[in-house]
Motif scaffolding. Structure first.
Motif, PDB file in Angstrom:
ATOM      1  N   SER A  72       0.836  -1.200   0.000  1.00  0.00           N
ATOM      2  CA  SER A  72       0.000   0.000   0.000  1.00  0.00           C
ATOM      3  C   SER A  72       0.875   1.256   0.000  1.00  0.00           C
ATOM      4  CB  SER A  72      -0.917   0.003   1.231  1.00  0.00           C
ATOM      5  OG  SER A  72      -0.154  -0.065   2.421  1.00  0.00           O
ATOM      6  N   LYS A  73       0.261   2.397  -0.330  1.00  0.00           N
ATOM      7  CA  LYS A  73       0.987   3.662  -0.378  1.00  0.00           C
ATOM      8  C   LYS A  73       1.407   4.080   1.031  1.00  0.00           C
ATOM      9  CE  LYS A  73      -1.578   5.282  -4.432  1.00  0.00           C
ATOM     10  NZ  LYS A  73      -2.502   6.322  -4.961  1.00  0.00           N
ATOM     11  N   ASN A  74       2.514   4.817   1.102  1.00  0.00           N
ATOM     12  CA  ASN A  74       3.007   5.267   2.400  1.00  0.00           C
ATOM     13  C   ASN A  74       3.417   6.731   2.306  1.00  0.00           C
ATOM     14  OD1 ASN A  74       3.945   5.274   5.038  1.00  0.00           O
ATOM     15  ND2 ASN A  74       6.014   4.690   4.421  1.00  0.00           N
ATOM     16  N   ILE A  75       2.730   7.596   3.090  1.00  0.00           N
ATOM     17  CA  ILE A  75       3.056   9.017   3.062  1.00  0.00           C
ATOM     18  C   ILE A  75       3.531   9.494   4.438  1.00  0.00           C
ATOM     19  CG2 ILE A  75       1.540   9.587   1.139  1.00  0.00           C
ATOM     20  CD1 ILE A  75      -0.546  10.523   3.120  1.00  0.00           C
ATOM     21  N   SER A  76       3.910   8.560   5.296  1.00  0.00           N
ATOM     22  CA  SER A  76       4.488   8.913   6.584  1.00  0.00           C
ATOM     23  C   SER A  76       5.704   8.035   6.841  1.00  0.00           C
ATOM     24  CB  SER A  76       3.454   8.762   7.707  1.00  0.00           C
ATOM     25  OG  SER A  76       2.983   7.436   7.772  1.00  0.00           O
ATOM     26  N   GLY A  98       2.922  18.230  11.482  1.00  0.00           N
ATOM     27  CA  GLY A  98       4.322  18.020  11.111  1.00  0.00           C
ATOM     28  C   GLY A  98       4.552  16.592  10.649  1.00  0.00           C
ATOM     29  N   THR A  99       5.777  16.103  10.808  1.00  0.00           N
ATOM     30  CA  THR A  99       6.132  14.748  10.371  1.00  0.00           C
ATOM     31  C   THR A  99       5.303  13.706  11.111  1.00  0.00           C
ATOM     32  OG1 THR A  99       8.384  15.495   9.970  1.00  0.00           O
ATOM     33  CG2 THR A  99       8.028  13.118  10.059  1.00  0.00           C
ATOM     34  N   GLN A 100       4.801  12.727  10.359  1.00  0.00           N
ATOM     35  CA  GLN A 100       4.003  11.652  10.933  1.00  0.00           C
ATOM     36  C   GLN A 100       4.802  10.353  10.942  1.00  0.00           C
ATOM     37  OE1 GLN A 100       0.596  12.299  12.118  1.00  0.00           O
ATOM     38  NE2 GLN A 100       1.744  14.226  11.952  1.00  0.00           N
ATOM     39  N   TYR A 101       4.717   9.620  12.066  1.00  0.00           N
ATOM     40  CA  TYR A 101       5.405   8.339  12.197  1.00  0.00           C
ATOM     41  C   TYR A 101       4.393   7.235  12.454  1.00  0.00           C
ATOM     42  CZ  TYR A 101       9.810  10.877  12.436  1.00  0.00           C
ATOM     43  OH  TYR A 101      10.885  11.674  12.138  1.00  0.00           O
ATOM     44  N   GLN A 102       4.693   6.054  11.939  1.00  0.00           N
ATOM     45  CA  GLN A 102       3.800   4.911  12.123  1.00  0.00           C
ATOM     46  C   GLN A 102       4.628   3.651  12.317  1.00  0.00           C
ATOM     47  OE1 GLN A 102       1.816   5.224   8.259  1.00  0.00           O
ATOM     48  NE2 GLN A 102       2.988   3.488   7.485  1.00  0.00           N
TER      49      GLN A 102
END
Length: 420
Positions: A96-100, A268-272
């Protein structure tokens, strides 16, 4: 003068009540001699002999334990268990796409902490940890609760949910990328993000949940990796992490209960973190995998008499909080409602399941239902548009502020709607 004297009297009474309350708190914190002996017995059983130990700047101690002598094998159902170092089958998840940014689980521990081959890394339990667990029980928080138990005999007082739930056909695995947030909650409160599976009748529910939790009494401060399991509806079996026999740890790099970092910043920056649970098709064991690394598993024998031995039909992704009825409920997720969207609201994306044949599937829209137990305080929004950054995801959370009374009023309102 009389007014001033009354003020002084009220002030002195207030100070006296505060001192009495603090004294009572101190008395509760000091166990009796018999309780002290029982706690020491529990500590000795939980904390196995370490081959090597490390202490972090936060004061947490990690032990390297002989993999064959870990707490799991104190369980009567695992006395003759043969350790599986890796699953015999690994699902082929859909990309899947990842934007974080993804958190690397192998970089969570400080440099210099390294366990030798043949050992697993375990977070040491302290006497204060056991006392804190007792205190949590005394204020009404016995354990994590699964959203599918709502409206049944299991006590959900003080718990609030905002999730998306799957209940359709056989599930033998789930996956999700859980957005990380570090919240401030009071000493007696809990806020968590979870991915969970469950099966069996409600009164004897079996479930496994994984995710992050902010809970000062269980994890001191900040956000920590957590797991929870039960085989009998939270009655006699199960616990957080490795505080009881059951979970078989195989990783020497990723301990349950570890501090998670870095965390997301509002706007701001997102983390997962990428987590998955799946049932090994050959052994029936339920494997926990973090960022592609095998952490460990819950053996099938733990659930042989429950709904997880042969897969399940219930799964959920989202948030949960707990607060004593004397306090307003805390933040969930980022503390913001889902309509604020990416970068501001908490999310879980990459939602997938493994079906009964062992194949990865994106859940059909009609198999997912949104669950908001206290919609004035917390909401959940299911994302299912193929044009969005993610095909299946949930934004969830809210600023809190609920009380037990508000929850009961909302629950009654939902019941009334069901009758229409």
């Amino acid at each position: 003068m009389a007014t001033f004297n009354n003020f002084v009297l009220q002030l002195m009474l207030t100070i006296t009540l505060i001192l009495l309350a603090e004294a009572a708190k101190d008395r509760r914190a000091i166990p009796s001699e018999e309780e002290q002996k029982e706690l020491e017995r529990q500590l000795k059983a939980i904390n196995k002999s370490a081959i090597k130990s490390f202490k972090t700047e936060q004061g947490e101690i990690y032990d390297c334990i002989d993999i064959h002598k870990q707490l799991a094998f104190d369980h009567h159902l695992l006395k003759d268990h043969n350790i599986q170092m890796k699953p015999t089958s690994v699902p082929k998840w859909i990309t899947s796409k990842n934007i974080s940014q993804k958190v690397d689980p192998l970089q969570l521990l400080p440099r210099g902490i390294s366990c030798p081959d043949g050992t697993v890394i375990v977070k040491r339990t302290t006497m204060q940890d056991l006392l804190n667990v007792q205190h949590l029980k005394s204020i009404g928080f016995n354990s994590y609760r699964h959203g599918h138990t709502e409206g049944n005999n299991i006590d959900l007082t003080g718990h609030h949910f905002a999730t998306v739930d799957y209940k359709y056909s056989t599930v033998s695995g789930v996956k999700g990328n859980i957005n990380l947030w570090d919240l401030q909650v009071s000493q007696d409160q809990v806020s968590l993000a979870t991915m969970a599976i469950a099966g069996g009748p409600i009164e004897n529910l079996a479930s496994i949940s994984v995710g992050w939790m902010v809970n000062p009494l269980l994890y001191q401060d900040h956000v920590h990796l957590y797991t929870y399991w039960t085989a009998d509806g939270y009655q006699k079996t199960g616990c957080y992490d490795i505080r009881c026999p059951g979970f078989v740890q195989v990783s020497k790099r990723i301990p349950l209960g570890v501090l998670l970092k870095p965390v997301s910043i509002y706007n701001g920056t997102q983390y997962q973190m990428e987590l998955s649970l799946h049932q090994d098709r050959a052994t029936g064991d339920w494997w926990f995998i973090f960022g592609g690394v095998n952490v460990g598993y819950w053996p099938k024998s733990l659930f042989i008499a429950s709904g997880l031995a042969k897969g399940t039909d219930k799964a959920s992704w989202g948030g949960q909080v707990y607060s004593p009825l004397t306090k307003k409920s805390p933040f969930m997720g980022s503390g913001h409602f889902p309509n604020e969207g990416f970068g501001k609201a908490a999310f879980i994306n990459g939602i997938e399941i493994i079906d009964g044949k062992g194949e990865a599937l994106i859940p059909q829209i009609y198999t997912i239902k949104t669950h908001k137990s206290s919609p004035n305080c917390y909401k959940a929004k299911f994302i299912h548009d193929d044009d969005d950054p993610w095909i299946r995801a949930v934004f969830y959370g809210g600023p809190g502020g609920c009380t037990g009374q508000l929850l009961s009023e909302e629950s009654q309102g939902l019941k009334n709607l069901d009758k229409l």
